[in-house]
Write a protein that holds these residues in place. Structure first.
Motif, short mmCIF file in Angstrom:
data_model
loop_
_atom_site.label_atom_id
_atom_site.label_comp_id
_atom_site.label_asym_id
_atom_site.label_seq_id
_atom_site.Cartn_x
_atom_site.Cartn_y
_atom_site.Cartn_z
N ASP A 126 1.02 -0.93 -0.06
CA ASP A 126 -0.02 0.06 -0.15
C ASP A 126 0.97 1.18 0.04
O ASP A 126 0.96 1.90 0.99
N PRO A 127 1.67 1.45 -1.06
CA PRO A 127 2.49 2.69 -1.19
C PRO A 127 2.12 3.93 -0.98
O PRO A 127 2.69 4.68 -0.40
N LEU A 128 0.69 4.26 -1.32
CA LEU A 128 0.40 5.55 -0.81
C LEU A 128 -0.56 5.56 0.34
O LEU A 128 -0.89 6.77 0.80
N LYS A 129 -0.51 4.33 1.21
CA LYS A 129 -1.43 4.60 2.14
C LYS A 129 -2.94 5.17 1.96
O LYS A 129 -3.52 6.00 2.50
N PHE A 130 -3.45 4.42 1.07
CA PHE A 130 -4.64 5.06 0.35
C PHE A 130 -5.79 4.73 1.36
O PHE A 130 -5.84 3.57 1.80
N PHE A 131 -6.81 5.72 1.23
CA PHE A 131 -7.95 5.40 2.07
C PHE A 131 -8.88 6.04 1.36
O PHE A 131 -9.11 7.37 1.09
N ASP A 132 -10.13 5.34 1.18
CA ASP A 132 -11.36 5.76 0.85
C ASP A 132 -12.38 5.74 1.83
O ASP A 132 -12.31 6.05 3.03
N SER A 133 -13.39 4.94 1.69
CA SER A 133 -14.40 4.57 2.77
C SER A 133 -13.63 3.55 3.66
O SER A 133 -14.05 3.29 4.81
N LYS A 134 -12.69 2.79 3.00
CA LYS A 134 -11.99 1.82 4.02
C LYS A 134 -10.60 2.01 3.38
O LYS A 134 -10.27 2.55 2.27
N SER A 135 -9.57 1.52 4.25
CA SER A 135 -8.25 1.55 3.66
C SER A 135 -7.76 0.37 2.36
O SER A 135 -8.81 -0.51 2.58
N TYR A 136 -6.94 0.66 1.65
CA TYR A 136 -6.52 -0.12 0.60
C TYR A 136 -6.18 -1.42 1.07
O TYR A 136 -6.48 -2.46 0.65
N ARG A 137 -5.45 -1.60 2.21
CA ARG A 137 -4.96 -2.39 3.13
C ARG A 137 -6.11 -3.53 3.51
O ARG A 137 -5.96 -4.66 3.27
N ASP A 138 -7.07 -2.88 4.00
CA ASP A 138 -8.24 -3.77 4.40
C ASP A 138 -8.87 -4.20 3.24
O ASP A 138 -9.45 -5.53 3.29
N ARG A 139 -9.08 -3.31 2.10
CA ARG A 139 -9.93 -3.86 0.84
C ARG A 139 -9.16 -4.93 0.49
O ARG A 139 -9.66 -6.06 -0.03
N LEU A 140 -7.76 -5.01 0.32
CA LEU A 140 -7.14 -6.01 -0.19
C LEU A 140 -7.26 -7.31 0.55
O LEU A 140 -7.33 -8.36 0.15
N GLU A 141 -7.16 -7.16 2.18
CA GLU A 141 -7.24 -8.45 2.81
C GLU A 141 -8.68 -9.15 2.78
O GLU A 141 -8.72 -10.12 2.54
N GLU A 142 -9.66 -8.33 2.58
CA GLU A 142 -11.03 -8.56 2.24
C GLU A 142 -11.09 -9.43 1.15
O GLU A 142 -11.57 -10.70 1.04
N THR A 143 -10.58 -8.77 -0.05
CA THR A 143 -10.68 -9.37 -1.34
C THR A 143 -9.74 -10.89 -1.47
O THR A 143 -10.23 -11.80 -1.99
N GLN A 144 -8.61 -10.79 -0.88
CA GLN A 144 -7.84 -11.79 -0.92
C GLN A 144 -8.45 -13.10 -0.14
O GLN A 144 -8.36 -14.16 -0.65
N ALA A 145 -9.18 -12.80 0.89
CA ALA A 145 -9.82 -13.66 1.61
C ALA A 145 -10.96 -14.51 0.90
O ALA A 145 -11.26 -15.72 1.06
N LYS A 146 -11.35 -13.87 -0.08
CA LYS A 146 -12.55 -14.28 -1.02
C LYS A 146 -11.81 -14.94 -2.20
O LYS A 146 -12.58 -15.78 -2.87
N ARG A 147 -10.71 -14.42 -2.68
CA ARG A 147 -10.33 -14.92 -4.01
C ARG A 147 -9.13 -15.94 -3.72
O ARG A 147 -8.59 -15.83 -2.67
N ALA A 148 -8.82 -16.50 -4.71
CA ALA A 148 -7.84 -17.70 -4.79
C ALA A 148 -6.45 -17.06 -4.65
O ALA A 148 -5.71 -17.42 -3.93
N GLY A 149 -6.18 -15.86 -5.25
CA GLY A 149 -4.86 -15.51 -5.30
C GLY A 149 -4.67 -14.15 -4.42
O GLY A 149 -5.45 -13.71 -3.91
N LYS A 150 -3.52 -13.58 -4.62
CA LYS A 150 -3.13 -12.49 -3.85
C LYS A 150 -3.28 -11.06 -4.76
O LYS A 150 -3.54 -9.92 -3.86
N ASP A 151 -3.69 -11.28 -5.92
CA ASP A 151 -4.07 -10.15 -6.71
C ASP A 151 -4.79 -10.41 -7.97
O ASP A 151 -5.13 -11.68 -7.85
N ALA A 152 -4.80 -9.58 -8.94
CA ALA A 152 -5.87 -9.74 -9.94
C ALA A 152 -5.21 -10.30 -11.21
O ALA A 152 -5.87 -10.54 -12.29
N PHE A 153 -3.98 -11.20 -11.22
CA PHE A 153 -3.49 -11.62 -12.30
C PHE A 153 -2.75 -12.92 -11.85
O PHE A 153 -2.18 -12.91 -10.91
N ILE A 154 -2.96 -14.04 -12.74
CA ILE A 154 -2.34 -15.44 -12.54
C ILE A 154 -1.52 -15.78 -13.87
O ILE A 154 -1.94 -15.48 -14.86
N ASN A 155 -0.22 -15.92 -13.46
CA ASN A 155 0.54 -16.48 -14.74
C ASN A 155 1.11 -17.77 -14.41
O ASN A 155 1.16 -18.15 -13.27
#
Lengths: 346, 292
Positions: free
Chosen positions: B92-121
């Protein structure tokens, strides 16, 4: 008339300074008439104005810098062309469809040496902006720029680009003629050019529309320029369904020149005269000219392949992530959270 | 008109145990809901029928979104896919925050998805030919490209360049990831520069555009395939339709920015039915790289 329109534009935080300056100017007029001696008062006010300017400008917020980057009196590409180059010869058209005047291209001399110049061009009033499309290029603008880059490469001319756009134009014709492809192609070709490329964000660096002329060996940013993945207004519209929250988004996006420098996106922040480039365009051009000279000089020592390799390495390292369990030369490498990617990875 | 526009006849796929999509990635609306309305023809469809048909409507050939596991299974030889670079996670290089922090958003999404981010190679084979495959997970923050996606795309082109194996990327992305700011924009430059290096070595890149591919992904490697294929009716473009409508203050014509529109305007090589992608890719690689 049109000059007045632009001159009258004052940002809220500039106002106290301008009011003081007007007072000083009036006192000078009175003094010049010879009737009263107000030299002491002028001196006092001058000192006060200097102090005020310093106070206001030493710690500008992201939103204030955004406003400065879009200031209608700010020097545009053709202003820098006039102030920094000689023997300017503009080249027109993409040889396919039209001449997009939101981007200007040409050949010129910098310190007597031939170079190619490419830059976005905004208009200063409505009439000019009809022609310049507010500095928002169609695909043809990028294809004209591409043509000039290839030309410069063939004749081994360094390329200097000036970035100042709200973004590539989002419209039906632009999509129909391949806006995405035009931007993508420029990025790709720029990345492997075998001549020096120095890019400067002089005002607004609006996303892909900026990057399409922004892949350089060096990327400089004027002190009050911005370089962003999305405009603060559009960001606010997406995140808070409210375009007017642009000021909040401006802070969150970390797109000012100092922030971009910290993130490795800008190699150097070029200082502007106190009060911003629009208050002293000649002063701004001098600073920029010095920086360009320095970077071109440093790149002169590199051969064509080295220049392309240097540009590749520059972008290759951009980005922040952590990594666990990658094996490099048989050794397991782990990057910890928040540690920027180091050279050990390669 | 291309030969691929009409539907093929043969069955595309036989179910194998152990390769089912994970629960979170199923698009049906929960247990017991076996019926869904087709967004193309409005017919009510039996979900298992649709899934057995590569998530394509058997009646009107409407292509429903496909989760990345099904995509991989559909595209490459069975069991050949070997994922690489699983260990890369976003910061989270910008420490980005809107209605929630980017870090929280990432953790929530990662918990629901198979990978750590949006691309699989990873590496795989298509009809026996080794390739490098990358695919977006659109369910992960709209398939947006931040530092991790950019790095993985870049590595894919570097791998392709290193072993001279063709690269296939299946795009589905809203563009650059706002939450990583200017660093996301720079991923366009990084990935595209790596592509240029691979191209110069004569290694093919086939870009497969699926619904939707817009913004910074369209304006970088996705529109630079040696061959560009698209699934039917995918939304593809630089600016999103809403942004354009706001700018020009008028309604957009029907079909605007869809695959068929792009084909007509010369931006694509072909529109290919999902079931035909694998044989099409194999043919293209043969035509491009077989000894003369």
């Amino acid at each position: 008339m049109k000059a007045r329109m632009a001159k009258d534009f004052v940002l809220e935080f500039e106002r106290p300074i301008l009011e003081l300056e007007e007072k000083i100017a009036e006192l000078r007029r009175i003094a010049a008439s010879g009737k009263v001696d107000c030299s002491r008062e002028i001196e006092n006010l001058d000192r006060k104005a200097r102090k005020l300017r310093k106070e206001i400008f030493q710690d500008l917020g992201a939103w204030q810098r955004t406003q400065l980057s879009r200031h209608p009196q700010r020097p545009y590409t053709l202003d820098y062309v006039r102030m920094l180059f000689t023997d300017w010869y503009e080249l027109h058209g993409d040889r396919n469809f039209m001449d997009d005047q939101a981007i200007v291209c040409g050949l010129a001399r910098f310190d007597g040496r031939p170079v190619a110049v490419i830059g976005h061009q905004k208009g200063r009033n409505t009439k000019e902006n009809v022609v310049r499309n507010f500095g928002m290029p169609f695909p043809e603008g990028y294809r004209k720029a591409l043509r000039i880059m290839n030309l410069a490469e063939r004749y081994r001319r360094p390329i200097l680009t000036f970035i100042d756009t709200p973004g590539a134009y989002p419209g039906i014709e632009a999509e129909a003629r391949g806006q995405a492809e035009a931007i993508a192609k420029n990025i790709m070709v720029m990345s492997s050019l075998r001549v020096p490329v120095v890019c400067t964000v002089i005002g607004e660096g609006g996303s892909g529309g900026a990057l399409a002329v922004g892949v350089g060996n060096r990327v400089l940013m004027l002190e009050n320029s911005i370089y962003s993945v999305i405009s603060p207004e559009a960001c606010a519209a997406i995140l808070w369904k409210d375009q007017s929250k642009g000021e909040v988004a401006a802070g969150a996006l970390r797109y000012t020149a100092p922030d971009c420098h910290r993130l490795g996106v800008a190699d150097e922040v070029v200082p502007e005269p106190l009060g911003g480039a629009h208050r002293d365009p000649e002063g701004a051009a001098r600073e920029l000219g010095d920086a360009l000279r320095r970077h071109l000089e440093a790149l002169r020592g590199l051969g064509p392949d080295e220049l392309a390799a240097d540009r590749y390495q520059r972008v290759r390292h951009l980005g922040r992530f952590s990594e666990r369990g990658r094996r490099v030369n048989g050794v397991e490498i782990t990057f910890d959270e928040d540690e920027p990617l180091g050279d050990a990875d390669r | 008109m291309t030969e691929h526009r009409s539907a093929g006849e043969r069955p595309w796929f036989s179910h194998k145990p152990g390769v089912e999509p994970q629960g979170a990635e199923r698009r049906d609306n929960g247990a017991g809901n076996l019926w869904r309305k087709c967004e193309g023809c409005a017919e009510i469809l039996h979900v298992p029928d649709v899934e057995a048909n590569a998530s394509v409507c058997p009646l009107c050939q409407y292509h429903f979104p496909l989760d990345w596991r099904s995509r991989v299974r559909l595209l490459v030889d069975e069991g050949s896919f070997e994922e690489t670079d699983r260990g890369i996670s976003p910061q989270d290089p910008l420490k980005f925050f809107d209605s929630k922090s980017y870090r929280d958003r990432l953790e929530e999404t990662q918990a629901k998805r198979a990978g750590k981010d949006a691309f699989i190679n990873g590496r795989a084979t298509i009809e026996g030919r080794p390739i490098w495959l990358g695919t977006f997970d659109f369910q992960f923050m709209g398939g947006s490209m931040g530092s991790v996606v950019g790095e993985k795309v870049t590595r894919l082109f570097e791998y392709g360049a290193a072993d001279r194996a063709p690269v296939v990327i299946v795009s589905a992305s809203g563009g650059a990831r706002m939450q990583e700011g200017i660093l996301s924009l720079m991923q366009m430059a990084k990935s595209t520069a790596a592509l240029q290096r691979m191209r110069r070595l004569g290694v093919p890149f086939v870009s497969v555009l699926t619904h939707p591919t817009t913004g910074g992904v369209a304006a970088s490697f996705a529109m630079l395939g040696d061959v560009i294929l698209a699934e039917p009716r995918a939304l593809i473009g630089f600016a999103g339709p809403r942004v354009i409508e706001q700018t020009i203050r008028q309604k957009l014509p029907p079909g605007f920015q869809r695959s068929e529109y792009l084909l007509d305007h010369g931006m694509l090589d072909a529109i290919v039915h999902r079931r035909e992608l694998r044989p099409t890719l194999a043919r293209l690689f043969g035509l491009l790289t077989d000894p003369a």
